[in-house]
Design a protein around this motif. Structure first.
Motif, PDB file in Angstrom:
ATOM      1  N   ALA A  13       4.644   8.371   3.107  1.00 12.99           N
ATOM      2  CA  ALA A  13       4.431   9.820   2.853  1.00 12.99           C
ATOM      3  C   ALA A  13       3.914  10.531   3.769  1.00 12.99           C
ATOM      4  N   PRO A  14       4.090  12.004   3.956  1.00 12.91           N
ATOM      5  CA  PRO A  14       3.589  13.032   4.973  1.00 12.91           C
ATOM      6  C   PRO A  14       2.262  13.247   4.573  1.00 12.91           C
ATOM      7  N   PHE A  15       1.188  13.361   5.525  1.00 13.58           N
ATOM      8  CA  PHE A  15       0.038  13.596   5.264  1.00 13.58           C
ATOM      9  C   PHE A  15      -0.679  14.575   6.147  1.00 13.58           C
ATOM     10  N   SER A  16      -1.333  15.553   5.809  1.00 10.30           N
ATOM     11  CA  SER A  16      -1.812  16.510   6.599  1.00 10.30           C
ATOM     12  C   SER A  16      -2.666  16.042   7.801  1.00 10.30           C
ATOM     13  N   MET A  21      -7.847  13.872   9.885  1.00 11.76           N
ATOM     14  CA  MET A  21      -8.889  13.728  10.649  1.00 11.76           C
ATOM     15  C   MET A  21     -10.310  13.731   9.990  1.00 11.76           C
ATOM     16  N   GLU A  22     -10.164  14.631   8.915  1.00 14.65           N
ATOM     17  CA  GLU A  22     -11.449  14.974   8.042  1.00 14.65           C
ATOM     18  C   GLU A  22     -11.709  13.717   7.261  1.00 14.65           C
ATOM     19  N   GLU A  23     -10.857  13.032   6.880  1.00 19.47           N
ATOM     20  CA  GLU A  23     -11.078  11.703   6.282  1.00 19.47           C
ATOM     21  C   GLU A  23     -11.766  10.648   7.105  1.00 19.47           C
ATOM     22  N   LEU A  50      11.846   9.704  11.149  1.00 15.54           N
ATOM     23  CA  LEU A  50      10.510   9.867  10.474  1.00 15.54           C
ATOM     24  C   LEU A  50      10.728  10.628   9.196  1.00 15.54           C
ATOM     25  N   TRP A  51      11.276  11.715   9.252  1.00 15.47           N
ATOM     26  CA  TRP A  51      11.511  12.708   7.965  1.00 15.47           C
ATOM     27  C   TRP A  51      12.445  11.776   6.922  1.00 15.47           C
ATOM     28  N   ILE A  52      13.462  11.152   7.523  1.00 18.14           N
ATOM     29  CA  ILE A  52      14.184  10.282   6.578  1.00 18.14           C
ATOM     30  C   ILE A  52      13.595   9.154   6.126  1.00 18.14           C
ATOM     31  N   ASN A  53      12.621   8.641   6.943  1.00 11.95           N
ATOM     32  CA  ASN A  53      11.819   7.370   6.043  1.00 11.95           C
ATOM     33  C   ASN A  53      11.001   7.872   4.779  1.00 11.95           C
ATOM     34  N   THR A  54      10.763   9.187   4.764  1.00 13.77           N
ATOM     35  CA  THR A  54       9.913   9.733   3.615  1.00 13.77           C
ATOM     36  C   THR A  54      10.680   9.918   2.628  1.00 13.77           C
TER      37      THR A  54
END
Length: 313
Positions: A13-16, A21-23, A50-54
């Motif tokens: 899944a895409p992640f900010s 970085m904060e995590e 990468l987008w197709i993979n999501t």
């Protein structure tokens, strides 16, 4: 239960980037960035892949501990979408000899990781001791980073820049409570109480024996269940069952019984433990460095239990 059986469907899944970085900053984990030297068409092809993979129909996959995980997925994405000119340098510590278990151990050299290493070595079978090729060694993040760092694309380095975005913030600590130290203390106590001529010592030793054999028996039962019921091969062919016999959980309640079958059980257990120690180097599985202590305890206590049951004849 599904996790224990190996029925693990992971998802991409895409992640900010900022949240990521904060995590890692909060968890005091390090982040190292590798800037890939790709052409515009290669960048476009990789981003599209990468987008197709999501997409919903693509993002789920059956997770495998070392053959198909989040790191190998990143490796395969780069390999499959950068063209045929990608080559990798050797990254295995011992080319032709390195195993999955050895590379995992390289992550667990700290004494604070002693029980994690013990759990992995005890519960995962000898498939973890298979020799890897160079690409398979990239199932761990650090080795993937080294692999990319030694890779070449169209005769130029794949990585043009490496940046440490977050240094490792984990404190360097150590602990006395490692498996080797705890099992050494246990062996010392059992040896001492075995030769103390006091009724209290005998009663204490009976309690220790009961808890010890119950623990090893339950541990062996868990190993056997993982071997039988997991859908993958990660926990199969586990030679730790040579010492962690599931039947120990039963004999723990018959320690002082004079019955003949109990005496035979102690004799067979002692012989099996002795054979395990003698054949240590030829068994096709690397054991945890604390296991010899457990096998010695089993050999010592089962021998004394056998001799004690013979006194009832």
């Amino acid at each position: 239960l599904r996790f224990t059986r190996g029925l693990m469907m992971y998802a991409v899944a895409p992640f900010s980037y900022a949240d990521f970085m904060e995590e890692y900053r909060v968890e005091k984990r390090s982040v190292t960035e590798q800037v890939l030297d790709l052409s515009c068409p290669e960048k476009t092809a990789l981003a599209k892949a990468l987008w197709i993979n999501t997409d919903t129909q693509n993002k789920f996959y059956p997770y495998h501990f070392y053959a198909d995980n989040c790191t190998t997925r990143a490796r395969d994405m780069i390999i499959n979408h950068t063209g045929p000119g990608l080559t990798f340098g050797e990254i295995r510590p011992l080319p032709g000899e390195s195993t999955y278990r050895q590379l995992i151990h390289s992550y667990m050299k700290s004494s604070t990781q002693g029980w994690n290493r013990f759990a992995i070595d005890v519960l995962l079978g000898n498939h973890l001791d298979e020799k890897m090729n160079n690409l398979q060694a990239m199932f761990l993040p650090d080795y993937l980073m080294v692999g990319f760092g030694k890779a070449a694309l169209h005769s130029h380095p794949l990585v043009k820049e490496t940046l440490v975005l977050l240094p490792d913030g984990q404190p360097r600590t150590s602990t006395f409570f490692t498996p080797v130290n705890i099992f050494s203390l246990l062996a010392g106590f059992m040896l001492l109480f075995s030769f103390l001529p006091y009724p209290q010592a005998a009663r204490t030793l009976t309690v220790l024996d009961n808890l010890f054999f119950l623990f090893t028996g339950l541990l062996g039962t868990l190993m056997l269940c993982l071997w039988i019921f997991r859908v993958d091969n990660v926990c199969r062919n586990n030679y730790n069952l040579l010492w962690a016999l599931p039947t120990h959980a039963v004999i723990a309640f018959f320690l002082t019984s004079p019955k003949k079958w109990v005496r035979v059980y102690w004799l067979l257990t002692a012989l099996l433990s002795l054979v395990t120690l003698l054949m240590w180097r030829v068994i096709p599985q690397e054991f945890n460095n604390s296991i010899p202590l457990l096998v010695i305890i089993i050999l010592f206590r089962s021998t004394l239990r056998y001799l004690k049951t013979r006194q009832h004849d």
